[in-house]
Enzyme design. Structure first.
Site, short mmCIF file in Angstrom:
data_model
loop_
_atom_site.label_atom_id
_atom_site.label_comp_id
_atom_site.label_asym_id
_atom_site.label_seq_id
_atom_site.Cartn_x
_atom_site.Cartn_y
_atom_site.Cartn_z
N ARG A 1 29.48 63.78 31.40
CA ARG A 1 28.86 62.53 30.95
C ARG A 1 27.36 62.70 31.22
O ARG A 1 26.72 63.50 30.55
CB ARG A 1 29.50 61.34 31.70
N ARG B 1 28.31 55.99 47.52
CA ARG B 1 27.94 54.98 46.52
C ARG B 1 29.15 54.14 46.11
O ARG B 1 29.58 54.18 44.96
CB ARG B 1 27.37 55.67 45.27
N TYR C 1 47.62 28.93 19.45
CA TYR C 1 47.50 29.62 18.16
C TYR C 1 48.69 30.55 17.91
O TYR C 1 49.11 31.29 18.80
CB TYR C 1 46.24 30.47 18.12
N CYS D 1 43.04 31.20 24.33
CA CYS D 1 42.03 30.83 23.34
C CYS D 1 40.64 31.15 23.90
O CYS D 1 40.51 31.66 25.01
CB CYS D 1 42.13 29.34 23.02
N MET D 2 39.62 30.84 23.14
CA MET D 2 38.26 31.16 23.59
C MET D 2 37.88 30.41 24.86
O MET D 2 37.24 30.96 25.75
CB MET D 2 37.25 30.85 22.48
N ASP D 3 38.30 29.14 24.93
CA ASP D 3 37.83 28.29 26.02
C ASP D 3 38.94 27.81 26.94
O ASP D 3 38.66 27.09 27.90
CB ASP D 3 37.14 27.04 25.44
N HIS E 1 28.59 62.79 40.07
CA HIS E 1 29.57 61.70 39.99
C HIS E 1 30.94 62.30 39.70
O HIS E 1 31.06 63.20 38.89
CB HIS E 1 29.15 60.73 38.87
N LYS F 1 25.60 47.29 39.80
CA LYS F 1 25.43 47.23 38.35
C LYS F 1 26.36 46.17 37.74
O LYS F 1 27.32 45.74 38.40
CB LYS F 1 25.75 48.60 37.76
C1 LIG Z 1 29.62 52.80 39.17
C2 LIG Z 1 29.17 53.98 39.90
C3 LIG Z 1 29.60 54.21 41.20
C4 LIG Z 1 30.64 53.35 41.88
O1 LIG Z 1 31.92 53.59 41.38
P1 LIG Z 1 33.18 52.86 42.04
O2 LIG Z 1 34.35 53.57 41.51
O3 LIG Z 1 33.10 51.43 41.60
O4 LIG Z 1 33.01 52.98 43.50
C5 LIG Z 1 29.07 55.28 41.87
N1 LIG Z 1 28.14 56.08 41.29
C6 LIG Z 1 27.71 55.88 40.04
C7 LIG Z 1 26.70 56.80 39.45
C8 LIG Z 1 28.21 54.83 39.30
O5 LIG Z 1 27.79 54.64 38.04
#
Ligand SMILES: *Cc1c(COP(=O)(O)O)cnc(C)c1O
Length: 383
Positions: free
Chosen positions: A135, A223, A266, A313-315, A167, A37
């Site tokens: 969540r 995961r 700045y 700065c921005m850049d 999770h 992601k």
């Molecule tokens: C982002 C995410 C992970 C991975 O988490 P890490 O701490 O980066 O390993 C696993 N499962 C879900 C549902 C996530 O959103």
């Protein structure tokens, strides 16, 4: 070789392959879903995904539907799971593209089932349990309703419940009491679903810290996200042999001598103490260098560490190299694996009071990714 942009995020695909192999070896037979992601935590969605698959991942995980569509559009055919469901999304397209969908509420199962009917084939869903993070997912009280919705849609031939998932909230804090409580809740919720007739292919719960440090949380699939990119999910437990994949580089834009007492950038939050050499580094908060890093973060330039002088700065930002030699065009290493003296993303995170995830993920889309290592397509920008 200099491109048309004066900064770049070099991504070592061999490191991603190495990290994925390491995670798979530690998974004790469980499969690996590389979490890709947010543009693979800033590393480039498609190239990082291919490197993780080459390293032994058999699944890819994203948060949002569009990320899965981008993988399919690039020709990535591996199993992809979308973890975050939102009402009104084009789930029929997801079904047609054979993308797995996480569902944490009955209304989402029903919406996906309707989309599957339109698509003319069953959707693959993973039921999401809220085991204590509060969540996404169904809480233990609502779980039976979610399981019933899935069984009903499955009986109608519209979905196939291939996964049960949850999770962790605190798996990166060794010994946190919520970890055992979440494990227990997950085991109970899986038990309920299986008793009700769900036959999942994969049960999964473990993020990077759990995948590396909590064998009992592996189930059928882990995961890992951050560990895939070589950054430790538990800084106080060490690096686990992971290799950071990203190096952020910029070519010094301008070098000049200035007198003592010169106010820099700045707000004049930095003044030169004596006559000195300043170098302008062409990477700023528009590229993902945090403005909170003003007068704080270090970079590696002209043979050693230098603190950013004055505001980011921005850049661009400025460094003060004293009487050391630096020329316009010289390479400055902002962060990387750390083996050539540069800070790591973890060091930047520590200095800023954040996590390494945020450092690499915020590297802006205008910064080209330069791929090196096996499988790199000639150092081209993979956007
Ligand atoms: C982002 C995410 C992970 C991975 O988490 P890490 O701490 O980066 O390993 C696993 N499962 C879900 C549902 C996530 O959103």
């Amino acid at each position: 070789m200099r491109g048309t942009f004066p900064a770049r995020a070099r991504v070592d695909l061999d490191a991603i392959g190495h990290n994925t192999r390491l995670l798979r070896d530690r998974a004790g037979g469980a499969e690996v879903m590389a979490m890709v992601k947010a543009d693979a935590y800033g590393h480039g969605l498609v190239d990082a995904s291919r490197a993780a698959l080459a390293g032994g991942a058999t699944w890819l995980g994203v948060a949002k539907l569009d990320e899965a569509f981008r993988l399919r559009a690039a020709g990535v055919g591996a199993r992809v799971l979308v973890c975050l469901g939102v009402p009104g999304e084009p789930y029929d397209k997801a079904v047609a593209l054979d993308v797995d969908l996480a569902a944490g509420a009955p209304w989402l199962v029903e919406e996906i089932a309707e989309a599957a009917e339109r698509a003319g084939r069953p959707a693959r869903i993973h039921l999401k349990a809220d085991t204590g993070m509060s969540r996404g997912g169904a809480s233990p009280r609502d779980w039976p309703l979610l399981v019933d919705a899935a069984l009903k849609a499955e009986a109608a031939g519209l979905v196939r419940t291939v996964g049960l998932m949850s999770h962790f909230a605190c798996a990166d804090e060794l010994g946190h009491p919520s970890v055992a409580a979440q494990l227990r809740a997950f085991t109970e919720m899986v038990g309920h679903a299986e008793q009700a007739g769900v036959r999942p292919e994969v049960r999964h719960l473990a993020n990077s810290p759990a995948a590396l440090a909590l064998p009992e949380a592996r189930f059928d699939l882990v995961r890992p996200g951050i560990a895939t990119y070589g950054l430790t999910p538990i800084p106080e437990a060490g690096t686990f042999g992971l290799r950071p994949a990203m190096t952020l580089l910029a070519d010094a834009a301008l070098v000049k001598r200035v007198p003592a007492g010169s106010g820099v950038s700045y707000g004049h939050t930095y003044f030169t103490e004596r006559e000195t050499t300043l170098a302008v580094v062409p990477a700023g908060y528009g590229d993902g260098v945090p403005r909170h890093g003003s007068n704080l973060l270090e970079v590696f330039a002209a043979g050693r560490r230098r603190r950013i002088a004055g505001r980011v700065c921005m850049d661009q930002f400025v460094i003060d190299v004293g009487d050391d030699r630096i020329a316009a065009g010289d390479e400055v290493v902002l962060f990387g694996p750390g083996d050539r003296g540069e800070p790591t993303a973890q060091e930047w995170a520590d200095a800023l009071g954040t996590i390494s995830y945020e450092i690499v993920t915020r590297i802006g889309s205008r910064v080209p990714r330069e791929y090196v290592g096996h499988g790199a397509s000639g150092g081209a920008d993979g956007q």
